[in-house]
Design a protein around this motif. Sequence first.
Motif, PDB file in Angstrom:
ATOM      1  N   HIS A  57     -41.128  15.398  25.919  1.00  0.00           N
ATOM      2  CA  HIS A  57     -40.038  15.639  25.220  1.00  0.00           C
ATOM      3  C   HIS A  57     -38.970  14.385  25.307  1.00  0.00           C
ATOM      4  CE1 HIS A  57     -36.209  18.116  25.426  1.00  0.00           C
ATOM      5  NE2 HIS A  57     -35.700  16.979  26.096  1.00  0.00           N
ATOM      6  N   MET A  58     -38.571  13.863  24.015  1.00  0.00           N
ATOM      7  CA  MET A  58     -38.080  12.750  24.024  1.00  0.00           C
ATOM      8  C   MET A  58     -36.956  12.742  22.985  1.00  0.00           C
ATOM      9  SD  MET A  58     -41.200  10.196  23.559  1.00  0.00           S
ATOM     10  CE  MET A  58     -40.450   8.760  24.254  1.00  0.00           C
ATOM     11  N   HIS A  59     -35.682  12.140  23.205  1.00  0.00           N
ATOM     12  CA  HIS A  59     -34.332  12.075  22.334  1.00  0.00           C
ATOM     13  C   HIS A  59     -34.755  11.688  20.877  1.00  0.00           C
ATOM     14  CE1 HIS A  59     -31.493  12.238  26.338  1.00  0.00           C
ATOM     15  NE2 HIS A  59     -32.337  13.476  26.185  1.00  0.00           N
ATOM     16  N   SER A  60     -34.363  12.219  19.923  1.00  0.00           N
ATOM     17  CA  SER A  60     -34.950  11.878  18.582  1.00  0.00           C
ATOM     18  C   SER A  60     -33.716  12.554  17.576  1.00  0.00           C
ATOM     19  CB  SER A  60     -36.208  12.566  18.236  1.00  0.00           C
ATOM     20  OG  SER A  60     -37.020  12.520  19.176  1.00  0.00           O
ATOM     21  N   PHE A  61     -33.820  11.649  16.635  1.00  0.00           N
ATOM     22  CA  PHE A  61     -32.792  12.135  15.457  1.00  0.00           C
ATOM     23  C   PHE A  61     -33.372  11.014  14.116  1.00  0.00           C
ATOM     24  CE2 PHE A  61     -28.874  13.141  12.964  1.00  0.00           C
ATOM     25  CZ  PHE A  61     -28.835  14.302  13.445  1.00  0.00           C
ATOM     26  N   ASP A  75     -31.880   6.208   6.556  1.00  0.00           N
ATOM     27  CA  ASP A  75     -31.890   4.697   6.551  1.00  0.00           C
ATOM     28  C   ASP A  75     -31.970   4.387   8.100  1.00  0.00           C
ATOM     29  OD1 ASP A  75     -29.817   2.314   6.850  1.00  0.00           O
ATOM     30  OD2 ASP A  75     -30.928   1.885   4.926  1.00  0.00           O
ATOM     31  N   ASN A  76     -32.804   3.509   8.419  1.00  0.00           N
ATOM     32  CA  ASN A  76     -32.902   3.220   9.824  1.00  0.00           C
ATOM     33  C   ASN A  76     -31.773   2.878  10.399  1.00  0.00           C
ATOM     34  OD1 ASN A  76     -34.860   3.394  11.852  1.00  0.00           O
ATOM     35  ND2 ASN A  76     -35.071   0.852  11.902  1.00  0.00           N
ATOM     36  N   GLU A  77     -30.942   2.044   9.853  1.00  0.00           N
ATOM     37  CA  GLU A  77     -29.729   1.438  10.615  1.00  0.00           C
ATOM     38  C   GLU A  77     -28.620   2.380  10.455  1.00  0.00           C
ATOM     39  OE1 GLU A  77     -30.061  -1.173  12.722  1.00  0.00           O
ATOM     40  OE2 GLU A  77     -32.246  -1.143  12.301  1.00  0.00           O
ATOM     41  N   LYS A  78     -28.342   2.822   9.145  1.00  0.00           N
ATOM     42  CA  LYS A  78     -27.448   3.825   9.181  1.00  0.00           C
ATOM     43  C   LYS A  78     -27.406   5.020   9.880  1.00  0.00           C
ATOM     44  CE  LYS A  78     -24.642   6.309   5.558  1.00  0.00           C
ATOM     45  NZ  LYS A  78     -24.307   7.451   6.426  1.00  0.00           N
ATOM     46  N   VAL A  79     -28.708   5.631  10.285  1.00  0.00           N
ATOM     47  CA  VAL A  79     -28.753   6.844  11.326  1.00  0.00           C
ATOM     48  C   VAL A  79     -28.494   6.300  12.673  1.00  0.00           C
ATOM     49  CG1 VAL A  79     -31.318   6.657  11.787  1.00  0.00           C
ATOM     50  CG2 VAL A  79     -29.924   8.550  11.958  1.00  0.00           C
ATOM     51  N   ALA A  80     -28.877   5.045  13.194  1.00  0.00           N
ATOM     52  CA  ALA A  80     -28.375   4.422  14.319  1.00  0.00           C
ATOM     53  C   ALA A  80     -26.935   4.355  14.586  1.00  0.00           C
ATOM     54  CB  ALA A  80     -29.112   3.341  14.686  1.00  0.00           C
ATOM     55  N   ASP A  81     -26.387   3.795  13.523  1.00  0.00           N
ATOM     56  CA  ASP A  81     -24.753   3.786  13.431  1.00  0.00           C
ATOM     57  C   ASP A  81     -24.120   4.982  13.598  1.00  0.00           C
ATOM     58  OD1 ASP A  81     -25.375   0.773  13.550  1.00  0.00           O
ATOM     59  OD2 ASP A  81     -24.879   0.731  11.253  1.00  0.00           O
ATOM     60  N   ALA A 120     -24.513  17.108  20.240  1.00  0.00           N
ATOM     61  CA  ALA A 120     -24.156  18.090  18.804  1.00  0.00           C
ATOM     62  C   ALA A 120     -23.820  16.991  17.682  1.00  0.00           C
ATOM     63  CB  ALA A 120     -22.994  18.888  19.259  1.00  0.00           C
ATOM     64  N   PRO A 121     -24.720  16.664  16.858  1.00  0.00           N
ATOM     65  CA  PRO A 121     -24.396  16.166  15.510  1.00  0.00           C
ATOM     66  C   PRO A 121     -24.138  17.117  14.532  1.00  0.00           C
ATOM     67  CG  PRO A 121     -26.709  15.436  16.481  1.00  0.00           C
ATOM     68  CD  PRO A 121     -26.152  16.396  17.462  1.00  0.00           C
ATOM     69  N   SER A 122     -23.557  17.066  13.580  1.00  0.00           N
ATOM     70  CA  SER A 122     -23.120  18.298  12.857  1.00  0.00           C
ATOM     71  C   SER A 122     -24.285  18.959  12.175  1.00  0.00           C
ATOM     72  CB  SER A 122     -22.331  17.534  11.514  1.00  0.00           C
ATOM     73  OG  SER A 122     -23.338  17.168  10.607  1.00  0.00           O
ATOM     74  N   HIS A 123     -24.034  20.234  11.908  1.00  0.00           N
ATOM     75  CA  HIS A 123     -24.796  21.065  11.322  1.00  0.00           C
ATOM     76  C   HIS A 123     -25.785  20.752  10.169  1.00  0.00           C
ATOM     77  CE1 HIS A 123     -27.165  24.849  10.603  1.00  0.00           C
ATOM     78  NE2 HIS A 123     -26.366  25.124   9.618  1.00  0.00           N
ATOM     79  N   LEU A 124     -24.869  19.975   9.364  1.00  0.00           N
ATOM     80  CA  LEU A 124     -25.801  19.372   8.114  1.00  0.00           C
ATOM     81  C   LEU A 124     -26.347  18.311   8.554  1.00  0.00           C
ATOM     82  CD1 LEU A 124     -22.718  19.405   5.599  1.00  0.00           C
ATOM     83  CD2 LEU A 124     -24.541  20.729   5.332  1.00  0.00           C
ATOM     84  N   ASP A 125     -26.031  17.534   9.253  1.00  0.00           N
ATOM     85  CA  ASP A 125     -26.905  16.132   9.794  1.00  0.00           C
ATOM     86  C   ASP A 125     -28.264  16.811  10.661  1.00  0.00           C
ATOM     87  OD1 ASP A 125     -25.316  14.369   8.773  1.00  0.00           O
ATOM     88  OD2 ASP A 125     -24.190  13.999  10.607  1.00  0.00           O
ATOM     89  N   MET A 126     -28.062  17.857  11.197  1.00  0.00           N
ATOM     90  CA  MET A 126     -29.064  18.403  12.022  1.00  0.00           C
ATOM     91  C   MET A 126     -30.274  19.058  10.913  1.00  0.00           C
ATOM     92  SD  MET A 126     -29.352  18.425  15.499  1.00  0.00           S
ATOM     93  CE  MET A 126     -30.333  19.759  15.745  1.00  0.00           C
TER      94      MET A 126
END
Length: 339
Positions: A234-238, A242-248, A317-323
């Motif tokens: 079980h690992m934190h994931s998102f 775009d690799n860097e944009k999702v991180a930022d 809790a990222p936004s529902h749209l991002d989830m």
Amino acid sequence: MELGIGMFGDVHINEKTGYVQTPQQRMAEIIEEVKLMDEIGLDFFGIGEHHRPDYAVSSPEIILAALSTVTKNIKLGSAVSVISSADPVKLFQDFSSVDNLSNGRAEIMAGRGSFIESFPLFGYDLSEYDALFDEKLRLLLTLNNDEVVNWKGNFKMPLINQTVYPRPVQDKLPIWVAVGGTTSSVIRAGKLGLPIIFAIIGGDPANFIPLFEVYKQAYVDNGHDESKMQIGVHMHSFFGDDNEKVADDYFPIYGAQMNRIGASRGWPKYSRPQFDFGRSTNGHLVVGDKELAIEKILKYKELFGLTRFSAHMDVGAPSHLDMMKSIEIFGKDIAPKVR
């Protein structure tokens, strides 16, 4: 290897405005998110049990019962049920009910939990933390294995010729044990021949290799069929395009939750270098685009001999749209390539 998603039901908190999302709204979002997971063919969903204002779900089985009527194929389980402070009889009844509602898709993930609020809430002594877990896990297994139960323990009145209803649709409910870094818990799961899932939420995952080996040795030494061994992480994931944009975009959300939890545990302020290390080749975070995710998941499959990977996807809790976007990428782009 099974690929699925775990959640804790984090509610969105805006520390600048003081806005706190209602549990009602977050639960409605979770229903929509899991419907999408089912539609795109992910294997399982797990929801955690918490008794805190920053999480929406205190009873996983209630959410899973609702989900059982709007999904068709996805397995539905807890992540975790805090077995130490639960009544195993009621827990078994509840998940057996979910199994009936879902036509045999329920499973239980038993754990000691990473928070302690349930102990005073349900009247248990925290000093008996391990003894409670051991006894209640064994009672849960007895209820699952035997239709007529005769049982005696230290924390509950004896059960004499009792049958618990309803019985599940499955012959037995799948019962996983979730562990952090406690060797005794790993050995117990191996001795009992139970599926195990490791929560790897910090540091270099390779440091967990000795615990995986301890589990496998205990499993085999106690006569269990090695071909039936099930091991997960079980690992934190998102995920994003775009690799860097999702991180930022994700760092402020993730970091804020780490700081909220850390404030009560004496942790230093969570930093961007910590986050970036977590996303690196030897880090514990699976946060980025599909290429990063595929590479990391396959690496862990090779490293640990996994049969299950659980992406814990709603930290902070990222936004529902991002989830929904992250779930779609996982199900449509990442999972097929990993398989």
